[in-house]
Scaffold this motif. Structure first.
Motif, PDB file in Angstrom:
ATOM      1  N   CYS A  11       0.850  -1.203   0.000  1.00  0.00           N
ATOM      2  CA  CYS A  11       0.000   0.000   0.000  1.00  0.00           C
ATOM      3  C   CYS A  11       0.881   1.247   0.000  1.00  0.00           C
ATOM      4  CB  CYS A  11      -0.899   0.031   1.235  1.00  0.00           C
ATOM      5  SG  CYS A  11      -2.256  -1.133   1.227  1.00  0.00           S
ATOM      6  N   GLU A  12       1.867   1.238   0.863  1.00  0.00           N
ATOM      7  CA  GLU A  12       2.771   2.381   0.961  1.00  0.00           C
ATOM      8  C   GLU A  12       3.560   2.564  -0.326  1.00  0.00           C
ATOM      9  OE1 GLU A  12       4.835   1.426   4.581  1.00  0.00           O
ATOM     10  OE2 GLU A  12       3.242   2.287   5.825  1.00  0.00           O
ATOM     11  N   ALA A  13       3.977   1.454  -0.951  1.00  0.00           N
ATOM     12  CA  ALA A  13       4.729   1.534  -2.208  1.00  0.00           C
ATOM     13  C   ALA A  13       3.877   2.135  -3.326  1.00  0.00           C
ATOM     14  CB  ALA A  13       5.237   0.143  -2.611  1.00  0.00           C
ATOM     15  N   ARG A  22      -7.432   2.275   7.809  1.00  0.00           N
ATOM     16  CA  ARG A  22      -6.978   1.512   6.635  1.00  0.00           C
ATOM     17  C   ARG A  22      -5.783   0.628   7.011  1.00  0.00           C
ATOM     18  NH1 ARG A  22      -7.240   5.820   1.590  1.00  0.00           N
ATOM     19  NH2 ARG A  22      -9.518   5.830   1.406  1.00  0.00           N
ATOM     20  N   ARG A  23      -4.907   1.165   7.837  1.00  0.00           N
ATOM     21  CA  ARG A  23      -3.765   0.358   8.312  1.00  0.00           C
ATOM     22  C   ARG A  23      -4.267  -0.862   9.080  1.00  0.00           C
ATOM     23  NH1 ARG A  23       1.219   2.411   7.915  1.00  0.00           N
ATOM     24  NH2 ARG A  23       1.347   4.590   7.335  1.00  0.00           N
ATOM     25  N   THR A  24      -5.281  -0.651   9.909  1.00  0.00           N
ATOM     26  CA  THR A  24      -5.851  -1.766  10.673  1.00  0.00           C
ATOM     27  C   THR A  24      -6.386  -2.842   9.738  1.00  0.00           C
ATOM     28  OG1 THR A  24      -6.375  -0.338  12.542  1.00  0.00           O
ATOM     29  CG2 THR A  24      -7.630  -2.394  12.355  1.00  0.00           C
ATOM     30  N   VAL A  25      -7.132  -2.444   8.699  1.00  0.00           N
ATOM     31  CA  VAL A  25      -7.665  -3.420   7.738  1.00  0.00           C
ATOM     32  C   VAL A  25      -6.522  -4.150   7.045  1.00  0.00           C
ATOM     33  CG1 VAL A  25      -9.010  -3.711   5.610  1.00  0.00           C
ATOM     34  CG2 VAL A  25      -9.845  -2.188   7.428  1.00  0.00           C
ATOM     35  N   ALA A  26      -5.486  -3.430   6.642  1.00  0.00           N
ATOM     36  CA  ALA A  26      -4.330  -4.066   5.986  1.00  0.00           C
ATOM     37  C   ALA A  26      -3.659  -5.062   6.922  1.00  0.00           C
ATOM     38  CB  ALA A  26      -3.334  -3.002   5.518  1.00  0.00           C
ATOM     39  N   GLN A  27      -3.517  -4.706   8.191  1.00  0.00           N
ATOM     40  CA  GLN A  27      -2.896  -5.610   9.160  1.00  0.00           C
ATOM     41  C   GLN A  27      -3.745  -6.864   9.362  1.00  0.00           C
ATOM     42  OE1 GLN A  27      -2.610  -2.757  12.315  1.00  0.00           O
ATOM     43  NE2 GLN A  27      -0.518  -2.136  11.773  1.00  0.00           N
ATOM     44  N   THR A  60     -12.369   0.267   2.216  1.00  0.00           N
ATOM     45  CA  THR A  60     -10.943  -0.057   2.205  1.00  0.00           C
ATOM     46  C   THR A  60     -10.677  -1.307   1.361  1.00  0.00           C
ATOM     47  OG1 THR A  60     -10.701   0.951   4.378  1.00  0.00           O
ATOM     48  CG2 THR A  60      -8.945  -0.542   3.666  1.00  0.00           C
ATOM     49  N   VAL A  61     -11.505  -2.321   1.524  1.00  0.00           N
ATOM     50  CA  VAL A  61     -11.349  -3.547   0.731  1.00  0.00           C
ATOM     51  C   VAL A  61     -11.513  -3.221  -0.759  1.00  0.00           C
ATOM     52  CG1 VAL A  61     -12.470  -5.756   0.204  1.00  0.00           C
ATOM     53  CG2 VAL A  61     -11.921  -5.167   2.573  1.00  0.00           C
ATOM     54  N   LYS A  62     -12.497  -2.374  -1.090  1.00  0.00           N
ATOM     55  CA  LYS A  62     -12.721  -1.980  -2.485  1.00  0.00           C
ATOM     56  C   LYS A  62     -11.496  -1.234  -3.028  1.00  0.00           C
ATOM     57  CE  LYS A  62     -16.395   0.362  -5.169  1.00  0.00           C
ATOM     58  NZ  LYS A  62     -15.737   0.639  -6.346  1.00  0.00           N
ATOM     59  N   LEU A  63     -10.924  -0.340  -2.234  1.00  0.00           N
ATOM     60  CA  LEU A  63      -9.726   0.392  -2.633  1.00  0.00           C
ATOM     61  C   LEU A  63      -8.571  -0.581  -2.897  1.00  0.00           C
ATOM     62  CD1 LEU A  63      -8.039   3.051  -2.923  1.00  0.00           C
ATOM     63  CD2 LEU A  63      -7.575   2.826  -0.467  1.00  0.00           C
ATOM     64  N   PHE A  64      -8.362  -1.520  -1.983  1.00  0.00           N
ATOM     65  CA  PHE A  64      -7.270  -2.486  -2.147  1.00  0.00           C
ATOM     66  C   PHE A  64      -7.495  -3.365  -3.374  1.00  0.00           C
ATOM     67  CE2 PHE A  64      -6.224  -2.599   2.716  1.00  0.00           C
ATOM     68  CZ  PHE A  64      -5.732  -1.305   2.637  1.00  0.00           C
ATOM     69  N   GLU A  65      -8.749  -3.730  -3.625  1.00  0.00           N
ATOM     70  CA  GLU A  65      -9.064  -4.552  -4.807  1.00  0.00           C
ATOM     71  C   GLU A  65      -8.805  -3.750  -6.084  1.00  0.00           C
ATOM     72  OE1 GLU A  65     -12.777  -7.047  -6.775  1.00  0.00           O
ATOM     73  OE2 GLU A  65     -13.155  -5.800  -5.016  1.00  0.00           O
ATOM     74  N   GLU A  66      -9.287  -2.519  -6.127  1.00  0.00           N
ATOM     75  CA  GLU A  66      -9.091  -1.677  -7.314  1.00  0.00           C
ATOM     76  C   GLU A  66      -7.620  -1.358  -7.547  1.00  0.00           C
ATOM     77  OE1 GLU A  66     -11.654   1.622  -6.441  1.00  0.00           O
ATOM     78  OE2 GLU A  66     -13.437   0.576  -7.229  1.00  0.00           O
ATOM     79  N   SER A  67      -6.825  -1.382  -6.497  1.00  0.00           N
ATOM     80  CA  SER A  67      -5.384  -1.122  -6.614  1.00  0.00           C
ATOM     81  C   SER A  67      -4.598  -2.377  -6.984  1.00  0.00           C
ATOM     82  CB  SER A  67      -4.852  -0.561  -5.291  1.00  0.00           C
ATOM     83  OG  SER A  67      -5.512   0.638  -4.972  1.00  0.00           O
ATOM     84  N   ARG A  72     -10.793 -10.632  -5.360  1.00  0.00           N
ATOM     85  CA  ARG A  72     -12.130 -10.992  -4.900  1.00  0.00           C
ATOM     86  C   ARG A  72     -12.423 -12.410  -5.388  1.00  0.00           C
ATOM     87  NH1 ARG A  72     -17.091  -7.528  -4.629  1.00  0.00           N
ATOM     88  NH2 ARG A  72     -18.830  -8.948  -4.876  1.00  0.00           N
ATOM     89  N   ARG A  73     -12.966 -13.224  -4.526  1.00  0.00           N
ATOM     90  CA  ARG A  73     -13.332 -14.600  -4.874  1.00  0.00           C
ATOM     91  C   ARG A  73     -14.798 -14.826  -4.548  1.00  0.00           C
ATOM     92  NH1 ARG A  73      -9.298 -15.464  -7.906  1.00  0.00           N
ATOM     93  NH2 ARG A  73      -7.370 -16.226  -7.018  1.00  0.00           N
TER      94      ARG A  73
END
Length: 140
Positions: A11-13, A22-27, A60-67, A72-73
């Motif tokens: 995410c940071e990269a 968002r950090r909590t969700v990533a962790q 947050t999940v949508k952001l991570f998926e779009e990135s 998604r399964r």
């Protein structure tokens, strides 16, 4: 085999703006070795931050998926589930009675898919295989 960078590091990269939630969700996702749905991710995130809302987890999940960080399964139970997009390739067997998702890799299946693609004039660049089954009863 070297460990993959964490979801948080990726995410940071990508220069994603990371709020504390968002950090909590990533962790939570980094610590998951299953295929959690948003409700499960939310419950795990609330154990770390009781103020996190399910709406924040969805966004947050949508952001991570779009990135391109999460995949998604759909395993036939009506719930979208998520796994890290950078994990080593594997296929899934879904138990229709319990909902358990079993990950596996089978060299014969991998080779067969390559042969089929070649026979049809393609170079295989990826695939998803999801098998759905019911555990056999022994002794019959």
């Amino acid at each position: 085999m070297t460990a993959l960078p964490s979801l948080l590091d990726r995410c940071e990269a990508q220069n994603l703006r990371l709020t504390g939630q968002r950090r909590t969700v990533a962790q939570v996702l980094d610590a998951s070795d299953d295929h959690p749905d948003v409700e499960t991710i939310h419950a795990r995130a609330m154990a770390r931050d009781p103020n996190i809302s399910v709406a924040t987890v969805y966004r947050t999940v949508k952001l991570f998926e779009e990135s391109g960080l999460l995949e998604r399964r759909e395993f036939g139970d009506g719930r979208a589930r998520y796994e890290d997009a950078e994990r080593d390739h594997h296929d899934h067997l879904i138990d229709l009675q319990t909902g358990e998702v079993i990950e596996f890799v089978d060299p014969e299946i991998e080779a067969l898919q390559e042969r089929i693609a070649r026979r049809l004039g393609y170079d295989l660049k990826g695939h998803r295989l999801e098998l759905f089954g019911i555990r056999r009863q022994h002794g019959g």
